[in-house]
Design an enzyme around this catalytic site. Sequence first.
Site, mmCIF file in Angstrom:
data_model
loop_
_atom_site.group_PDB
_atom_site.id
_atom_site.type_symbol
_atom_site.label_atom_id
_atom_site.label_comp_id
_atom_site.label_asym_id
_atom_site.label_seq_id
_atom_site.Cartn_x
_atom_site.Cartn_y
_atom_site.Cartn_z
ATOM 1 N N GLU A 231 0.847 -1.186 0.000
ATOM 2 C CA GLU A 231 0.000 0.000 0.000
ATOM 3 C C GLU A 231 0.882 1.235 0.000
ATOM 4 O O GLU A 231 1.927 1.265 0.651
ATOM 5 C CB GLU A 231 -0.913 -0.002 1.234
ATOM 6 C CG GLU A 231 -1.923 1.125 1.278
ATOM 7 C CD GLU A 231 -1.372 2.399 1.911
ATOM 8 O OE1 GLU A 231 -1.914 3.493 1.618
ATOM 9 O OE2 GLU A 231 -0.399 2.297 2.694
ATOM 10 N N SER A 232 0.483 2.262 -0.759
ATOM 11 C CA SER A 232 1.208 3.521 -0.825
ATOM 12 C C SER A 232 2.633 3.273 -1.317
ATOM 13 O O SER A 232 2.828 2.740 -2.409
ATOM 14 C CB SER A 232 1.165 4.212 0.533
ATOM 15 O OG SER A 232 1.680 5.525 0.466
ATOM 16 N N ALA A 233 3.652 3.651 -0.550
ATOM 17 C CA ALA A 233 5.016 3.362 -0.969
ATOM 18 C C ALA A 233 5.215 1.869 -1.200
ATOM 19 O O ALA A 233 6.011 1.469 -2.066
ATOM 20 C CB ALA A 233 6.005 3.860 0.084
ATOM 21 N N GLU A 259 -2.330 -1.239 -3.609
ATOM 22 C CA GLU A 259 -3.297 -0.311 -3.045
ATOM 23 C C GLU A 259 -2.656 1.075 -2.993
ATOM 24 O O GLU A 259 -1.711 1.301 -2.254
ATOM 25 C CB GLU A 259 -3.702 -0.745 -1.630
ATOM 26 C CG GLU A 259 -4.376 -2.107 -1.565
ATOM 27 C CD GLU A 259 -4.773 -2.465 -0.140
ATOM 28 O OE1 GLU A 259 -5.475 -1.677 0.504
ATOM 29 O OE2 GLU A 259 -4.343 -3.541 0.332
ATOM 30 N N HIS A 468 -6.272 8.725 1.716
ATOM 31 C CA HIS A 468 -5.161 7.822 1.454
ATOM 32 C C HIS A 468 -4.922 6.904 2.648
ATOM 33 O O HIS A 468 -4.813 7.356 3.784
ATOM 34 C CB HIS A 468 -3.897 8.640 1.181
ATOM 35 C CG HIS A 468 -2.676 7.816 0.928
ATOM 36 N ND1 HIS A 468 -2.438 7.186 -0.270
ATOM 37 C CD2 HIS A 468 -1.607 7.540 1.714
ATOM 38 C CE1 HIS A 468 -1.277 6.550 -0.204
ATOM 39 N NE2 HIS A 468 -0.752 6.741 0.992
#
Length: 546
Positions: A231-233, A259, A468
Amino acid sequence: MLLQGVVFLAVHLGVTAAGPLSKRAAPTVTLDSATVTGSTSGSVSQFLGIPFAQPPVGNLRFQLPQTLPAYNQSFDATAFGPACPQQAITLPIPPGLASETIDYITNSIYQVITPSSEDCLSLNVYTPANAAPDSKLPVVVWIFGGGFELGGPSIYGGGTIVNRALDLNEPVVYVSINYRVTAFGFLASQEVKDAGVGNLGLQDQREALRWVQKYIGAFGGDPTKVTIWGESAGAISVALQMVTNGGNTEGLFRGGFMESGSPIPVGDITHGQPYYDAIVNQTGCSTASDTLDCLRGVPYDTLMDAVNNSPFIFSYQSLILAWLPRVDGVFLTEDPQILVQQGSVADIPFINGDCDDEGTLFSLSTTNVTTDDQLEEYLQTYWLPDASSDIIDELMQYYPDDITQGSPFNTSILNALTPQFKRIAAFQGDAVFQAPRRFFLQQRSGLQSTWSFLSKRLKDVPFLGSFHASDILDVYGPSDMTDYLINFVTNLDPNGATGISWPQYTTAAPNLMTFMDGLPSLEITQDTYREAAMTYLTNVTLQYPI
């Protein structure tokens, strides 16, 4: 009450992993000539803090991860290893932000991970308690997020995923890996480029995946059935693992689940030179003949103080990160989006989705931008310093000064923290998350099996909306998203016995599994929103990468 419930869930996501141990013999596995002892909670065994590479300390600081020699000494694996060094974080709290929203942010998603240490390259394995070396179970490898500046695998316990997989009669093995973040993992400069030691955090991930290939069978996993998930990074990392090496996975994984992260437009590693030079100056290495080697000998606290003086994800420049993957000529030979255009993409099934309001959280630091002129200056200074004023003006037209069109989307005149807040949030969310996702999917449509989603849950969170990282709360819940993940890990298809049918994403039918509050909680929608704006934005960032 909804938000309070979410906070409770977020804070207690690791309960399964840390709960009371059942009264049974402690589980063990054999790695080379060593016996590794874990613990069992209910139906799940866990082995925590297993080193997968040599400690990146001393002369190995700012070096590629070094493979461990064979394990020859038995050890307990009953506690998480330390997180890698974390960048200090200060969250901006603009006037008018609801106190429960502030509490949510600080106490859940972006909590600082402690303790931390340079000696941090470890991973964790969760298995069904009855798994054996001949079980050959599918494996899901979790890569945490945190803006490449903070984070660690201990935030979320894998027991939730393994337990739900057992409920579905689709048992899996869960692995969470650590990797170097902030300057320790993403130091960037000409010196770093010349030494071939860029993108060390991504190299750490790759080394951990090699460990999985070698050892996961001892825990009951099948090394030929590995899915990488983040997720994210962490999701951006999954995407970059897919585009490196000409798209050759080396057999390390067979599927990707992303994600809020895709191949993002980044430039050459020398773009990080100002941040490198600042650290060199602050640590007393500016007069050294080899500044990179000098940094390897700087005392940890001195180096950490200098790193903490660099911008972080909630600084004024926000998503224009100081420390992130860049084109280093080794791991990334080109802008990742150019690599996608060139076909340098792993030929594997993947899922890639976003939250509806990706940019709100990252726009809390720019609430002093309240006029059109100030926003133009902000975009020109931080986002597109080499672009013409005409390009900036056109972007302003695609993201207009109309709070009913801003993010949180579909909230009319509500949530306008400042006159420009929703506008900036719309732009940032599209620039880093939504537009790269759509670009990736459209480029790969028809070439491999792809699915996409949009999370519109938690829409009522004040000012943040479906922000986010809010989808993490779903997948570690568990919820319908958990089931789709487990189905995908097992069968390379998210569809199974639960939930509605999730059709593939194609250019002709850009289907989105849309997760919503209330009923219906699932719906198939089309990925056509803000089409002209995102097309223009993608073309601009391809020309002027970060």
